[in-house]
Design a protein around this motif. Structure first.
Motif: not given
Length: 577
Positions: A327-330, A359-364, A366-369
């Motif tokens: 996802p975009d947040g990783l 490395v996560p860069v945003e909080a929330g 995050m779904t790995l497909p």
């Protein structure tokens, strides 16, 4: 007088009568060449022994007695037999006898001939000096002698396969067994080959004994994994063996045999297969590791996710690359895939390991497909899917500011930086005392480390050379975070190295200097635990958790950027309108 003259005349007549036949016999033998096979009918795989005899006059006198060389004598043109026969071995014997004061050499050549085909073969007329032999016909029959079953032969080859038919690129196990009797002196067993087949040897050859129809044989066994690359019919070239062995009596015997595998149908990829990469295997699995069990992480935290694909019946080169969608947040940092192929009794087993740093860069959330690998089960003859289900990470931001207090009775809440003098004084005194005690305790724990460091730096006259670790602040921080998470003893050293890049001009010389400068309670506490882990491992600190210290360092690093923006000078200096 008459009687005396008659006696010598009679003697001369007798000597002449004896001499002329001897001379005629010598010249006849000099022109004679005979060719004698040990048999004129043999079976495929048997060896024919051909004996060639010839004679010639030899001129040996005192002048060339010591220079005479038997190997220099001429030979018959045996090369004429090569279109139909293969010359396996040859030897020659010489004998010399004197006939009427003339030396005659009798030469015997022995050749071991292997027929190349079956049917009526001809050994052509051979020539030696001025003598010519008669042609000899030989019949080569397909199969084995009726009075000697195949297991009773001196040597024979057996080929077997584990399947009657396969799919394209499916593994076929070929077993080659060589049976022979006697003490093998020399032997050559050919390898299976094919231009459109991948062939892998399954380990070293095995040697053992086995009985066939009451006869004990020595057996050499080789196994191969064969992967046909084209649909159709697989027909391997024959496997050949040639060797020499001595029997119990010491006689030398030639061994020769060949065997061809039956034709194997090779099926194309079935139409019902829905995957992108054709994977015919007897087993396939996907495994995942590296993610925290709670699936809770913080921004900036490093996660190493490892996915391993294992397949039975396929080489490592046939395994497809694993998907790396995130996802975009990783942020994803994949490493080079590692492929391995192992040999087992059942064939090849391969694996593909893919490690990815997340490395996560945003909080929330995050779904790995999910990861899906489609493959064809060759034992059940059906499609299957290996799946790693999707995973949802909960990412928190430890540096997020607390919510501002709500107004009471309609009065606006004070700004975060606006504090009354009384409250500021009340907080400052306890906090100052707390930091004094923490600094003192931390300094005592690090005393041993500081003394060793001061000694290596010659009383600290020169600042440490941190260039040996990294060249910039980003690399230094990455090395520090890695050491913190693993609980490395180099953590204090790397902390000082990073702090000198993070705060240029401060000239930090020890970890206590860094703690005193940043005035962070969590940093002091966690570094104290780490130091206690080194010097007091029996106090329950073996299980180190570096995540709190890593999050604190991330927060300190981000505060510098915020303060840098806050400390920018005003756009217009005071006094200018």
């Amino acid at each position: 007088m008459v009687k005396r003259l008659m006696i010598p005349a009679v003697c001369l007549f007798l000597l002449t009568a004896l001499w002329l036949p001897a001379q005629a016999q010598t010249h006849t033998q000099a022109r004679q060449l005979t060719v004698e096979p040990d048999r004129t009918r043999l079976y495929e795989g048997e060896v024919l022994t051909l004996t060639v005899k010839g004679s010639m006059e030899i001129d040996i006198n005192l002048g060339n007695l010591f220079d005479f060389d038997m190997s220099s004598l001429p030979k018959p043109d045996i090369e004429k037999v090569e279109p139909d026969f293969e010359i396996l071995a040859q030897n020659q014997q010489y004998s010399i006898r004197t006939v009427n004061s003339q030396m005659v050499g009798e030469i015997t050549w022995t050749y071991q001939l292997a027929p190349k085909t079956t049917g009526e073969l001809t050994i052509p007329a051979l020539t030696f000096k001025d003598a010519v032999s008669e042609p000899v016909n030989v019949e080569v029959v397909d199969g084995s002698p009726p009075d000697q079953a195949a297991p009773g032969r001196d040597s024979f080859i057996e080929l077997s396969a584990d399947k009657d038919e396969v799919y394209v690129q499916e593994q076929l196990i070929l077993t080659v067994r060589l049976f022979f009797r006697g003490n093998l002196i020399r032997g050559e067993l050919s390898e299976p080959t094919h231009p459109h087949v991948i062939i892998e040897s399954l380990g070293r050859q095995q040697e053992f004994s086995r009985y066939r129809d009451g006869v004990r044989y020595r057996v050499v066994e080789r196994r191969y994994a064969i992967f046909p690359q084209r649909p159709g019919t697989l027909k391997l070239p024959p496997v050949h063996f040639e060797g020499q062995a001595r029997d119990a009596s010491g006689s030398l015997r030639f061994l020769r045999d060949s065997e061809e595998l039956f034709e194997v149908p090779v099926k194309d990829v079935p139409a019902q297969f829905s995957g992108d990469t054709w994977l015919p295997a007897t087993g396939l699995s996907l495994e995942e590791s590296g993610l925290p069990p709670s699936l809770e992480v913080a921004t900036g935290e490093n996660i190493t996710r490892e996915i391993r694909l294992t397949a039975a019946g396929l080489p490592g080169e046939a395994l497809p690359p694993l998907p790396d969608t995130v996802p975009d947040g990783l942020r994803s940092y994949p490493e080079e895939p590692e492929r391995q192929t192992e040999t087992t009794p059942a064939g090849l087993t391969s694996s593909l390991k893919q490690s990815v740093a997340l490395v996560p860069v945003e909080a929330g959330k995050m779904t790995l497909p999910a990861t899906r690998i489609y493959w064809w089960d060759t034992e059940a003859d059906r499609e299957r899917v290996a799946v790693i289900p999707e995973k949802t990470l909960t990412v928190t931001d430890p540096n997020a500011s607390a919510e501002p207090p709500q107004p009471v009775n309609g009065e606006p809440a004070p700004e975060p930086d606006t504090v009354s003098p009384e409250s500021s004084t009340d907080r400052t005194a306890p906090d100052s005392r707390l930091w004094q005690w923490l600094t003192l305790a931390f300094g005592i724990l690090w005393a041993g480390t500081l003394m060793a460091w001061w000694w290596s730096r010659k009383s600290g006259k020169n600042a440490p050379d941190f260039a040996q670790h990294n060249d910039d602040e980003d690399d230094a921080f990455d090395h520090l975070i890695t050491a913190v998470r693993s609980g490395s003893a180099r953590t204090p050293e790397l902390l000082v190295a990073w702090a000198n890049r993070h705060r240029p001009g401060k000239h930090f010389r020890s970890a206590s200097d860094v703690v005193h400068h940043f005035q962070d309670e969590t940093m002091a506490t966690e570094l104290g635990k780490l130091q206690a882990r080194f010097f007091a491992p029996d106090h329950g600190n073996e299980n180190w958790d570096g995540r709190p210290l890593a999050r604190t360092l991330e927060a300190i690093r981000m505060r510098k950027q915020t303060r840098a923006n806050a400390d920018l000078p005003p756009l217009y200096p005071e006094g200018l309108s």
